[in-house]
Each structure stands twice: as C-alpha cells, then as structure tokens.
Scaffold this motif. Structure first.
Motif, mmCIF file in Angstrom:
data_model
loop_
_atom_site.group_PDB
_atom_site.id
_atom_site.type_symbol
_atom_site.label_atom_id
_atom_site.label_comp_id
_atom_site.label_asym_id
_atom_site.label_seq_id
_atom_site.Cartn_x
_atom_site.Cartn_y
_atom_site.Cartn_z
ATOM 1 N N GLU A 58 47.954 -17.989 12.998
ATOM 2 C CA GLU A 58 47.410 -18.217 14.332
ATOM 3 C C GLU A 58 46.682 -19.560 14.463
ATOM 4 O O GLU A 58 45.477 -19.619 14.695
ATOM 5 C CB GLU A 58 46.477 -17.068 14.705
ATOM 6 C CG GLU A 58 47.166 -15.724 14.788
ATOM 7 C CD GLU A 58 48.221 -15.675 15.888
ATOM 8 O OE1 GLU A 58 47.961 -16.182 16.999
ATOM 9 O OE2 GLU A 58 49.300 -15.131 15.636
ATOM 10 N N VAL A 59 47.443 -20.651 14.297
ATOM 11 C CA VAL A 59 46.918 -21.995 14.551
ATOM 12 C C VAL A 59 47.840 -22.680 15.556
ATOM 13 O O VAL A 59 48.995 -22.293 15.720
ATOM 14 C CB VAL A 59 46.808 -22.853 13.266
ATOM 15 C CG1 VAL A 59 45.709 -22.333 12.359
ATOM 16 C CG2 VAL A 59 48.127 -22.937 12.525
ATOM 17 N N THR A 84 44.397 -20.524 17.408
ATOM 18 C CA THR A 84 44.856 -20.107 18.739
ATOM 19 C C THR A 84 43.843 -19.126 19.347
ATOM 20 O O THR A 84 43.011 -18.554 18.630
ATOM 21 C CB THR A 84 46.223 -19.400 18.659
ATOM 22 O OG1 THR A 84 46.067 -18.189 17.909
ATOM 23 C CG2 THR A 84 47.286 -20.289 18.044
ATOM 24 N N PRO A 85 43.933 -18.886 20.660
ATOM 25 C CA PRO A 85 43.017 -17.923 21.289
ATOM 26 C C PRO A 85 43.117 -16.515 20.704
ATOM 27 O O PRO A 85 42.152 -15.757 20.741
ATOM 28 C CB PRO A 85 43.441 -17.928 22.760
ATOM 29 C CG PRO A 85 44.077 -19.257 22.963
ATOM 30 C CD PRO A 85 44.742 -19.584 21.652
ATOM 31 N N THR A 86 44.271 -16.162 20.139
ATOM 32 C CA THR A 86 44.428 -14.825 19.563
ATOM 33 C C THR A 86 44.146 -14.807 18.062
ATOM 34 O O THR A 86 44.224 -13.768 17.438
ATOM 35 C CB THR A 86 45.846 -14.279 19.815
ATOM 36 O OG1 THR A 86 46.793 -15.207 19.267
ATOM 37 C CG2 THR A 86 46.101 -14.072 21.297
ATOM 38 N N GLY A 87 43.823 -15.961 17.493
ATOM 39 C CA GLY A 87 43.529 -16.045 16.069
ATOM 40 C C GLY A 87 42.101 -15.656 15.755
ATOM 41 O O GLY A 87 41.223 -15.722 16.610
ATOM 42 N N TYR A 88 41.878 -15.255 14.519
ATOM 43 C CA TYR A 88 40.537 -14.895 14.056
ATOM 44 C C TYR A 88 39.941 -16.120 13.374
ATOM 45 O O TYR A 88 40.380 -16.498 12.287
ATOM 46 C CB TYR A 88 40.611 -13.702 13.107
ATOM 47 C CG TYR A 88 39.258 -13.162 12.748
ATOM 48 C CD1 TYR A 88 38.463 -12.537 13.710
ATOM 49 C CD2 TYR A 88 38.745 -13.295 11.465
ATOM 50 C CE1 TYR A 88 37.215 -12.053 13.392
ATOM 51 C CE2 TYR A 88 37.492 -12.809 11.143
ATOM 52 C CZ TYR A 88 36.736 -12.191 12.110
ATOM 53 O OH TYR A 88 35.484 -11.720 11.801
ATOM 54 N N PRO A 89 38.949 -16.781 13.994
ATOM 55 C CA PRO A 89 38.447 -18.064 13.490
ATOM 56 C C PRO A 89 37.447 -17.965 12.342
ATOM 57 O O PRO A 89 37.090 -18.983 11.760
ATOM 58 C CB PRO A 89 37.780 -18.669 14.722
ATOM 59 C CG PRO A 89 37.295 -17.485 15.498
ATOM 60 C CD PRO A 89 38.323 -16.405 15.261
ATOM 61 N N ASN A 90 36.994 -16.783 12.000
ATOM 62 C CA ASN A 90 35.894 -16.639 11.040
ATOM 63 C C ASN A 90 36.312 -16.305 9.613
ATOM 64 O O ASN A 90 35.465 -16.231 8.733
ATOM 65 C CB ASN A 90 34.907 -15.590 11.536
ATOM 66 C CG ASN A 90 34.297 -15.990 12.854
ATOM 67 O OD1 ASN A 90 34.045 -17.165 13.100
ATOM 68 N ND2 ASN A 90 34.087 -15.025 13.728
ATOM 69 N N GLN A 126 46.375 -18.923 5.480
ATOM 70 C CA GLN A 126 46.871 -18.027 6.519
ATOM 71 C C GLN A 126 45.725 -17.652 7.451
ATOM 72 O O GLN A 126 44.705 -17.118 7.007
ATOM 73 C CB GLN A 126 47.459 -16.760 5.893
ATOM 74 C CG GLN A 126 47.998 -15.783 6.919
ATOM 75 C CD GLN A 126 48.499 -14.509 6.272
ATOM 76 O OE1 GLN A 126 48.009 -14.090 5.232
ATOM 77 N NE2 GLN A 126 49.483 -13.888 6.905
ATOM 78 N N VAL A 127 45.909 -17.950 8.740
ATOM 79 C CA VAL A 127 44.934 -17.575 9.758
ATOM 80 C C VAL A 127 45.470 -16.318 10.432
ATOM 81 O O VAL A 127 46.566 -16.318 11.004
ATOM 82 C CB VAL A 127 44.725 -18.701 10.792
ATOM 83 C CG1 VAL A 127 43.748 -18.267 11.871
ATOM 84 C CG2 VAL A 127 44.231 -19.969 10.094
#
Length: 168
Positions: A58-59, A84-90, A126-127
């Motif tokens: 999700e990038v 991306t907006p649906t990705g987990y950034p943490n 992997q995001v």
C-alpha cells in the motif's frame, strides 16, 4: 535512457576540469536539485547499479529503488511517495535475505524506527492495508440468490433485506 543495470543516483558529468554527480531521483522528485547545464566536450558517465531495495503493498509507487549506502526505511517510503489512503502507515514488514542466502527473515518495524532503520541491498518492505470497517452495511449469507454486502437503508425491514439479496 539509462538501462536497468545503470545507476540513476550517481550520474557523473565529467568535464575538462570538473566532475559533478547528479541524483536523478532528487531531480525528478522536484527536490532541491536543479538540472545541470551541459557544455560541449563533457561526458556523461552512468555507473552500474549497486544497491537496491523493493517496496510493495500500500504505497503510491511500489517498485525497486536504488538506495545509497545510508538509505533508510523513511527514505524508501519517501521515494515510493508515501503510503496510500488505505495503507497502514505505522507498521511495515521487512524481509531480509540471510548472509548465506539460504533463508529470508521477517522483521516488523514500527513508525518510530523508520527514520533510523538502515536498509541493506535486497531488502523488501511490505506496507500492509489497514483494516477497514464498513459502516451503514449488512452482510447476508446462506440460502439467498445474491449473498453479499448491502447498504442499510433507513427503516429497512428483514423482508426488504432478503428481497435486496434476490429472495430465498
């Protein structure tokens, strides 16, 4: 253009008295680098690609990127133009091949580690997608014609929900 085996981060402009190194990643990303003016008699030298790391999931721009000797996880995320907006950034998963190249290990990294975590050539980041909850929806399963998820309408009855799913 530059071949797949050529560096985009260490392009050398060799002149009679000077040598300049250009990072095309910086130039193309709109960073502070400016496009140098070429002069007659200069030579462009494209050295071989040395170290790369991949980023998937999700990038904005998944891919294989050239990393410099001090490339960090935060830097790789920046090259991929962020989550991306649906990705987990943490949190991300990092896959790294062992030194004997017989095993791949996985390491889960938290956002606090991104800035200082040094990448190695061959790393794969992997995001993951963030879990999304659906609101104003219901799911119908079993002996109906069209099982699946549907929007909950104001004042909807059970009979209307079954009808929405194509009936029994």
């Amino acid at each position: 253009g530059v071949s797949k085996s050529g560096s985009l981060r260490q392009i050398q402009i060799r002149g009679h008295e000077s040598r300049e190194v250009v990072d095309l990643y910086e130039l193309l990303s709109g960073g502070e680098a400016s496009s140098p003016i070429l002069r007659g008699g200069e030579t462009l030298f494209i050295p071989p690609l040395l170290e790369t790391a991949a980023i998937v999931g999700e990038v904005q721009r998944p891919g294989i990127y050239e990393i410099s000797g001090n490339g960090t996880l935060a830097g790789l995320l920046k090259l991929a133009q962020g989550v991306t907006p649906t990705g987990y950034p943490n949190r991300v998963n990092l896959y790294r091949v062992s030194e004997d190249h017989h095993e791949t290990g996985i390491q889960t990294l938290e956002a606090d580690d991104f800035e200082g975590f040094k990448l190695e050539s061959g790393d794969i980041v992997q995001v993951m997608a963030r879990p999304l909850r659906t609101i104003n929806a219901f799911k119908i399963e079993g002996a109906v014609n069209l099982p699946g998820s549907y929007q909950v309408l104001e004042g909807m009855t059970l009979a209307q929900a079954i009808e929405m799913a194509g009936g029994l």
